[in-house]
Design a protein around this motif. Structure first.
Motif, PDB file in Angstrom:
ATOM      1  N   ILE A  22      12.412  17.895 -27.601  1.00 30.52           N
ATOM      2  CA  ILE A  22      11.936  19.208 -27.162  1.00 30.52           C
ATOM      3  C   ILE A  22      10.414  19.261 -27.253  1.00 30.52           C
ATOM      4  O   ILE A  22       9.745  19.731 -26.328  1.00 30.52           O
ATOM      5  CB  ILE A  22      12.578  20.329 -28.007  1.00 30.52           C
ATOM      6  CG1 ILE A  22      14.076  20.412 -27.744  1.00 30.52           C
ATOM      7  CG2 ILE A  22      11.916  21.669 -27.723  1.00 30.52           C
ATOM      8  CD1 ILE A  22      14.823  21.274 -28.729  1.00 30.52           C
ATOM      9  N   MET A  23       9.876  18.798 -28.359  1.00 32.00           N
ATOM     10  CA  MET A  23       8.421  18.795 -28.549  1.00 32.00           C
ATOM     11  C   MET A  23       7.739  17.949 -27.478  1.00 32.00           C
ATOM     12  O   MET A  23       6.736  18.359 -26.906  1.00 32.00           O
ATOM     13  CB  MET A  23       8.048  18.260 -29.930  1.00 32.00           C
ATOM     14  CG  MET A  23       8.306  19.203 -31.065  1.00 32.00           C
ATOM     15  SD  MET A  23       7.129  20.531 -31.170  1.00 32.00           S
ATOM     16  CE  MET A  23       5.632  19.652 -31.553  1.00 32.00           C
ATOM     17  N   GLU A  24       8.279  16.763 -27.214  1.00 32.15           N
ATOM     18  CA  GLU A  24       7.685  15.874 -26.220  1.00 32.15           C
ATOM     19  C   GLU A  24       7.659  16.514 -24.835  1.00 32.15           C
ATOM     20  O   GLU A  24       6.684  16.390 -24.104  1.00 32.15           O
ATOM     21  CB  GLU A  24       8.467  14.559 -26.138  1.00 32.15           C
ATOM     22  CG  GLU A  24       8.296  13.666 -27.330  1.00 32.15           C
ATOM     23  CD  GLU A  24       9.240  12.478 -27.295  1.00 32.15           C
ATOM     24  OE1 GLU A  24       9.975  12.312 -26.287  1.00 32.15           O
ATOM     25  OE2 GLU A  24       9.263  11.730 -28.273  1.00 32.15           O
ATOM     26  N   GLU A  25       8.734  17.205 -24.489  1.00 27.96           N
ATOM     27  CA  GLU A  25       8.844  17.772 -23.147  1.00 27.96           C
ATOM     28  C   GLU A  25       8.104  19.091 -22.983  1.00 27.96           C
ATOM     29  O   GLU A  25       7.588  19.376 -21.899  1.00 27.96           O
ATOM     30  CB  GLU A  25      10.315  17.999 -22.790  1.00 27.96           C
ATOM     31  CG  GLU A  25      11.075  16.740 -22.515  1.00 27.96           C
ATOM     32  CD  GLU A  25      12.495  17.019 -22.063  1.00 27.96           C
ATOM     33  OE1 GLU A  25      12.781  18.151 -21.624  1.00 27.96           O
ATOM     34  OE2 GLU A  25      13.319  16.103 -22.163  1.00 27.96           O
ATOM     35  N   LEU A  26       8.068  19.901 -24.016  1.00 26.36           N
ATOM     36  CA  LEU A  26       7.627  21.283 -23.832  1.00 26.36           C
ATOM     37  C   LEU A  26       6.341  21.673 -24.548  1.00 26.36           C
ATOM     38  O   LEU A  26       5.802  22.742 -24.272  1.00 26.36           O
ATOM     39  CB  LEU A  26       8.751  22.231 -24.264  1.00 26.36           C
ATOM     40  CG  LEU A  26      10.060  22.087 -23.498  1.00 26.36           C
ATOM     41  CD1 LEU A  26      11.111  23.020 -24.072  1.00 26.36           C
ATOM     42  CD2 LEU A  26       9.860  22.330 -22.023  1.00 26.36           C
ATOM     43  N   PHE A  27       5.832  20.833 -25.433  1.00 26.47           N
ATOM     44  CA  PHE A  27       4.673  21.250 -26.211  1.00 26.47           C
ATOM     45  C   PHE A  27       3.449  21.497 -25.327  1.00 26.47           C
ATOM     46  O   PHE A  27       2.869  22.589 -25.338  1.00 26.47           O
ATOM     47  CB  PHE A  27       4.335  20.229 -27.310  1.00 26.47           C
ATOM     48  CG  PHE A  27       3.148  20.647 -28.135  1.00 26.47           C
ATOM     49  CD1 PHE A  27       3.279  21.661 -29.074  1.00 26.47           C
ATOM     50  CD2 PHE A  27       1.912  20.044 -27.982  1.00 26.47           C
ATOM     51  CE1 PHE A  27       2.197  22.072 -29.840  1.00 26.47           C
ATOM     52  CE2 PHE A  27       0.826  20.444 -28.741  1.00 26.47           C
ATOM     53  CZ  PHE A  27       0.971  21.458 -29.670  1.00 26.47           C
ATOM     54  N   TYR A  28       3.039  20.516 -24.554  1.00 24.93           N
ATOM     55  CA  TYR A  28       1.819  20.686 -23.760  1.00 24.93           C
ATOM     56  C   TYR A  28       1.976  21.682 -22.614  1.00 24.93           C
ATOM     57  O   TYR A  28       1.035  22.447 -22.354  1.00 24.93           O
ATOM     58  CB  TYR A  28       1.264  19.347 -23.297  1.00 24.93           C
ATOM     59  CG  TYR A  28       0.582  18.645 -24.446  1.00 24.93           C
ATOM     60  CD1 TYR A  28      -0.615  19.138 -24.954  1.00 24.93           C
ATOM     61  CD2 TYR A  28       1.148  17.543 -25.061  1.00 24.93           C
ATOM     62  CE1 TYR A  28      -1.235  18.535 -26.039  1.00 24.93           C
ATOM     63  CE2 TYR A  28       0.536  16.936 -26.142  1.00 24.93           C
ATOM     64  CZ  TYR A  28      -0.645  17.437 -26.621  1.00 24.93           C
ATOM     65  OH  TYR A  28      -1.251  16.853 -27.702  1.00 24.93           O
ATOM     66  N   PRO A  29       3.113  21.753 -21.945  1.00 30.10           N
ATOM     67  CA  PRO A  29       3.255  22.851 -20.978  1.00 30.10           C
ATOM     68  C   PRO A  29       3.114  24.232 -21.643  1.00 30.10           C
ATOM     69  O   PRO A  29       2.491  25.134 -21.073  1.00 30.10           O
ATOM     70  CB  PRO A  29       4.659  22.656 -20.417  1.00 30.10           C
ATOM     71  CG  PRO A  29       4.899  21.192 -20.556  1.00 30.10           C
ATOM     72  CD  PRO A  29       4.226  20.810 -21.847  1.00 30.10           C
ATOM     73  N   LEU A  30       3.644  24.374 -22.847  1.00 31.54           N
ATOM     74  CA  LEU A  30       3.494  25.638 -23.568  1.00 31.54           C
ATOM     75  C   LEU A  30       2.039  25.877 -23.953  1.00 31.54           C
ATOM     76  O   LEU A  30       1.524  26.987 -23.817  1.00 31.54           O
ATOM     77  CB  LEU A  30       4.379  25.663 -24.810  1.00 31.54           C
ATOM     78  CG  LEU A  30       4.319  26.926 -25.661  1.00 31.54           C
ATOM     79  CD1 LEU A  30       4.732  28.157 -24.849  1.00 31.54           C
ATOM     80  CD2 LEU A  30       5.187  26.768 -26.902  1.00 31.54           C
ATOM     81  N   VAL A  31       1.361  24.850 -24.413  1.00 31.09           N
ATOM     82  CA  VAL A  31      -0.060  24.974 -24.769  1.00 31.09           C
ATOM     83  C   VAL A  31      -0.878  25.439 -23.565  1.00 31.09           C
ATOM     84  O   VAL A  31      -1.680  26.370 -23.664  1.00 31.09           O
ATOM     85  CB  VAL A  31      -0.627  23.649 -25.323  1.00 31.09           C
ATOM     86  CG1 VAL A  31      -2.151  23.691 -25.397  1.00 31.09           C
ATOM     87  CG2 VAL A  31      -0.039  23.334 -26.686  1.00 31.09           C
TER      88      VAL A  31
END
Length: 64
Positions: A22-31
């Motif tokens: 989840i972190m790999e897929e969604l962290f930077y899009p969320l940032v």
């Protein structure tokens, strides 16, 4: 792609590696999403970390 839903279900079932996914897929899009509002990338990263910390601490609060 299911936007992390299957990974989150696995995480709820106890698979800690699913949270890494989840972190790999969604962290930077969320940032980048948050950065549009705060216009400070470092603050956006801190807020995103708070979001993911909330998921870890209160994992059952968010259900389908």
């Amino acid at each position: 792609m299911d936007n992390g839903a299957s990974s989150y279900r696995r995480f709820l079932d106890g698979d800690e590696r699913a949270f890494d996914r989840i972190m790999e897929e969604l962290f930077y899009p969320l940032v980048f999403f948050i950065d549009r509002y705060v216009q400070d990338i470092h603050t956006a990263e801190d807020i995103a970390m708070d979001v993911f910390s909330e998921l870890i601490v209160h994992r059952r609060r968010y259900h389908f």
